[in-house]
Design a protein around this motif. Structure first.
Motif, mmCIF file in Angstrom:
data_model
loop_
_atom_site.group_PDB
_atom_site.id
_atom_site.type_symbol
_atom_site.label_atom_id
_atom_site.label_comp_id
_atom_site.label_asym_id
_atom_site.label_seq_id
_atom_site.Cartn_x
_atom_site.Cartn_y
_atom_site.Cartn_z
ATOM 1 N N SER A 49 0.840 -1.210 0.000
ATOM 2 C CA SER A 49 0.000 0.000 0.000
ATOM 3 C C SER A 49 0.875 1.259 0.000
ATOM 4 O O SER A 49 2.097 1.186 0.141
ATOM 5 N N VAL A 50 0.218 2.399 -0.175
ATOM 6 C CA VAL A 50 0.928 3.681 -0.161
ATOM 7 C C VAL A 50 1.625 3.886 1.186
ATOM 8 O O VAL A 50 2.771 4.350 1.244
ATOM 9 N N ILE A 51 0.946 3.511 2.256
ATOM 10 C CA ILE A 51 1.530 3.674 3.594
ATOM 11 C C ILE A 51 2.748 2.764 3.743
ATOM 12 O O ILE A 51 3.765 3.162 4.326
ATOM 13 N N HIS A 52 2.657 1.525 3.220
ATOM 14 C CA HIS A 52 3.801 0.611 3.299
ATOM 15 C C HIS A 52 5.021 1.189 2.571
ATOM 16 O O HIS A 52 6.156 1.028 3.009
ATOM 17 N N LYS A 53 4.763 1.834 1.423
ATOM 18 C CA LYS A 53 5.878 2.316 0.592
ATOM 19 C C LYS A 53 6.475 3.630 1.082
ATOM 20 O O LYS A 53 7.515 4.052 0.580
ATOM 21 N N MET A 54 5.830 4.274 2.026
ATOM 22 C CA MET A 54 6.354 5.557 2.519
ATOM 23 C C MET A 54 7.691 5.376 3.215
ATOM 24 O O MET A 54 7.994 4.310 3.765
ATOM 25 N N ASP A 55 8.493 6.412 3.165
ATOM 26 C CA ASP A 55 9.773 6.409 3.872
ATOM 27 C C ASP A 55 9.504 6.354 5.376
ATOM 28 O O ASP A 55 8.638 7.083 5.868
ATOM 29 N N PRO A 56 10.238 5.505 6.115
ATOM 30 C CA PRO A 56 9.982 5.431 7.572
ATOM 31 C C PRO A 56 10.199 6.752 8.280
ATOM 32 O O PRO A 56 9.550 7.024 9.298
ATOM 33 N N ARG B 184 29.234 0.892 9.849
ATOM 34 C CA ARG B 184 28.291 -0.118 9.364
ATOM 35 C C ARG B 184 27.639 0.357 8.065
ATOM 36 O O ARG B 184 27.225 1.496 7.957
ATOM 37 N N THR B 185 27.602 -0.531 7.055
ATOM 38 C CA THR B 185 26.948 -0.193 5.788
ATOM 39 C C THR B 185 25.512 -0.689 5.805
ATOM 40 O O THR B 185 25.144 -1.532 6.624
ATOM 41 N N ARG B 186 24.689 -0.162 4.887
ATOM 42 C CA ARG B 186 23.272 -0.528 4.844
ATOM 43 C C ARG B 186 22.950 -1.280 3.556
ATOM 44 O O ARG B 186 23.495 -0.971 2.499
ATOM 45 N N LEU B 187 22.052 -2.266 3.688
ATOM 46 C CA LEU B 187 21.617 -3.008 2.512
ATOM 47 C C LEU B 187 20.710 -2.155 1.639
ATOM 48 O O LEU B 187 20.761 -2.213 0.418
ATOM 49 N N ARG B 188 19.866 -1.321 2.291
ATOM 50 C CA ARG B 188 18.918 -0.501 1.531
ATOM 51 C C ARG B 188 19.012 0.953 1.997
ATOM 52 O O ARG B 188 18.933 1.224 3.197
ATOM 53 N N ILE B 189 19.214 1.843 1.055
ATOM 54 C CA ILE B 189 19.308 3.270 1.360
ATOM 55 C C ILE B 189 17.907 3.886 1.339
ATOM 56 O O ILE B 189 17.133 3.648 0.398
ATOM 57 N N LEU B 190 17.580 4.649 2.356
ATOM 58 C CA LEU B 190 16.260 5.286 2.425
ATOM 59 C C LEU B 190 16.141 6.364 1.343
ATOM 60 O O LEU B 190 17.088 7.118 1.094
ATOM 61 N N GLU B 191 14.980 6.414 0.691
ATOM 62 C CA GLU B 191 14.736 7.403 -0.363
ATOM 63 C C GLU B 191 13.482 8.207 -0.037
ATOM 64 O O GLU B 191 12.411 7.638 0.165
ATOM 65 N N TRP B 192 13.646 9.519 0.020
ATOM 66 C CA TRP B 192 12.516 10.420 0.297
ATOM 67 C C TRP B 192 11.842 10.752 -1.024
ATOM 68 O O TRP B 192 12.462 11.268 -1.939
ATOM 69 N N ARG B 193 10.569 10.436 -1.166
ATOM 70 C CA ARG B 193 9.844 10.658 -2.423
ATOM 71 C C ARG B 193 8.738 11.706 -2.231
ATOM 72 O O ARG B 193 8.510 12.187 -1.122
ATOM 73 N N PHE B 194 8.042 11.977 -3.329
ATOM 74 C CA PHE B 194 6.996 13.009 -3.313
ATOM 75 C C PHE B 194 5.877 12.646 -2.333
ATOM 76 O O PHE B 194 5.339 13.509 -1.638
ATOM 77 N N ARG B 195 5.516 11.340 -2.295
ATOM 78 C CA ARG B 195 4.417 10.935 -1.416
ATOM 79 C C ARG B 195 4.742 11.220 0.054
ATOM 80 O O ARG B 195 3.837 11.453 0.860
#
Length: 266
Positions: free
Chosen positions: A15-22, A234-245
Motif C-alpha cells: 500500500s501507499v503507507i507501506h511504501k512511505m519512507d519510515p 556499518r553499511t546498509r543493505l537498503r538506502i532510504l529514499e525520500w519521495r513526493f508521497r
C-alpha cells in the motif's frame, strides 16, 4: 485477550503507507500527536476521524484486524468516559438519578477524550503494522543523527527501540503460554476477588522475567557471534529514499493542523 494486541506486529503489503519512507511515517506520527490536541469541538473531531479512516483505508490493513487491536484499550476508553461523566460538572444537567448527575459538559468531554485515545492508538499502530523493524531503526537513527554531535549513542538507542517493538508480540505469546501452564495447575486469573487475582500474577511474572533475560542474552550472543559492533562504519543493505508521497503526507498533516486551528477558534 493477549492475542488481540497488535502493537509491534508487521503486516506485509504494498500500500501507499507501506511504501512511505519510515522517516516520513515517524514525523507524521509526531505531528499527528500534536495535531490531535488541537481538536476541541465536534467538527474538528469529525475531521480527525476522516483523516484516521483515510489512513486506515490507505494502509490496506484489514479493518477487522485493527478493530481486534483496539479491543484491549476499550476498557481504558470506557473508564475514561465514565470518569469524565462523573467528575466534570459543566453545562446543563441532562440526567439526574439520586446522587448521580450527568452534565452536558461531562458527556461531551468524555466523548472527546475517548475519541482522542482511539485516534492516537489507531494512527500509532499503523506505524508498526506497515513498517518493518529494520526500517523503523533506520528512520529513527536518521532523525536522531544530529544528536551524534553531542556523543549520544543514537544507533544503539534506535536499535533498542526497534528490538523492544519487535519483541512485544513475542513476550505476549510467552505470557499467554505461561498463563495457560499456571491455569493448568489451578491458578485463577479471571475469577475471584481482585486481591487473589493480583497474587495469582506473581508466579506469572517471575518466569516471564527469567524468560525475557534469557532471550536478551541469546540475542546478544547471536549478535556478537555475527561480528556486530554497533553503528560505527556499518553499511546498509537498503538506502532510504525520500519521495513526493512522503512530502505530500506531511503537507496533508500540516493542512489538517491549520484547518483544526481555524475551526477550534470558531
Amino acid at each position: 485477550m493477549l492475542d488481540n494486541v497488535i502493537i509491534g506486529q508487521y503486516i506485509p503489503g504494498r500500500s501507499v503507507i507501506h511504501k512511505m519512507d519510515p522517516r516520513a511515517k515517524l514525523l507524521s506520527i509526531f505531528l499527528f500527536i500534536f495535531v490531535v490536541f488541537l481538536a476541541n469541538n465536534w467538527l474538528t473531531y469529525v475531521l480527525l476521524g476522516i483523516f484516521a479512516a483515510g489512513a486506515m483505508l490507505s494502509s490496506q490493513v484489514s479493518l477487522r484486524y485493527i478493530y481486534k487491536g483496539l479491543k484491549p484499550i476499550f476498557l481504558i476508553v470506557i473508564f475514561t468516559f465514565i470518569l469524565h461523566i462523573v467528575m466534570t460538572k459543566q453545562g446543563d444537567v441532562i440526567y439526574h438519578l439520586g446522587w448521580l448527575k450527568i452534565y452536558e459538559g461531562g458527556l461531551k468531554q468524555g466523548v472527546f477524550i475517548s475519541l482522542r485515545l482511539v485516534y492516537l492508538v489507531v494512527i500509532t499502530s499503523l506505524l508498526t503494522l506497515t513498517t518493518t523493524p529494520i526500517d523503523i531503526t533506520d528512520g529513527l537513527e536518521y532523525l536522531l543523527s544530529p544528536f551524534k554531535k553531542i556523543k549520544l549513542p543514537v544507533h544503539e538507542f534506535a536499535l533498542m527501540m526497534s528490538i523492544s517493538l519487535r519483541f512485544i508480540p513475542t513476550l505476549l505469546q510467552e505470557t499467554e503460554k505461561i498463563m495457560k501452564a499456571q491455569m493448568a495447575r489451578g491458578a485463577e486469573f479471571t475469577t475471584g476477588p481482585i486481591k487473589e487475582r493480583v497474587k495469582a500474577f506473581v508466579p506469572l511474572l517471575v518466569p516471564l522475567f527469567i524468560s525475557s533475560f534469557k532471550r536478551a542474552e541469546d540475542l546478544a550472543l547471536a549478535m556478537e557471534a555475527r561480528g556486530y559492533r554497533g553503528g560505527e562504519g556499518r553499511t546498509r543493505l537498503r538506502i532510504l529514499e525520500w519521495r513526493f508521497r512522503d512530502t505530500a503526507s506531511l503537507l496533508i498533516l500540516l493542512a489538517l493542523a491549520v484547518v483544526l486551528f481555524v475551526f477550534r477558534t470558531h
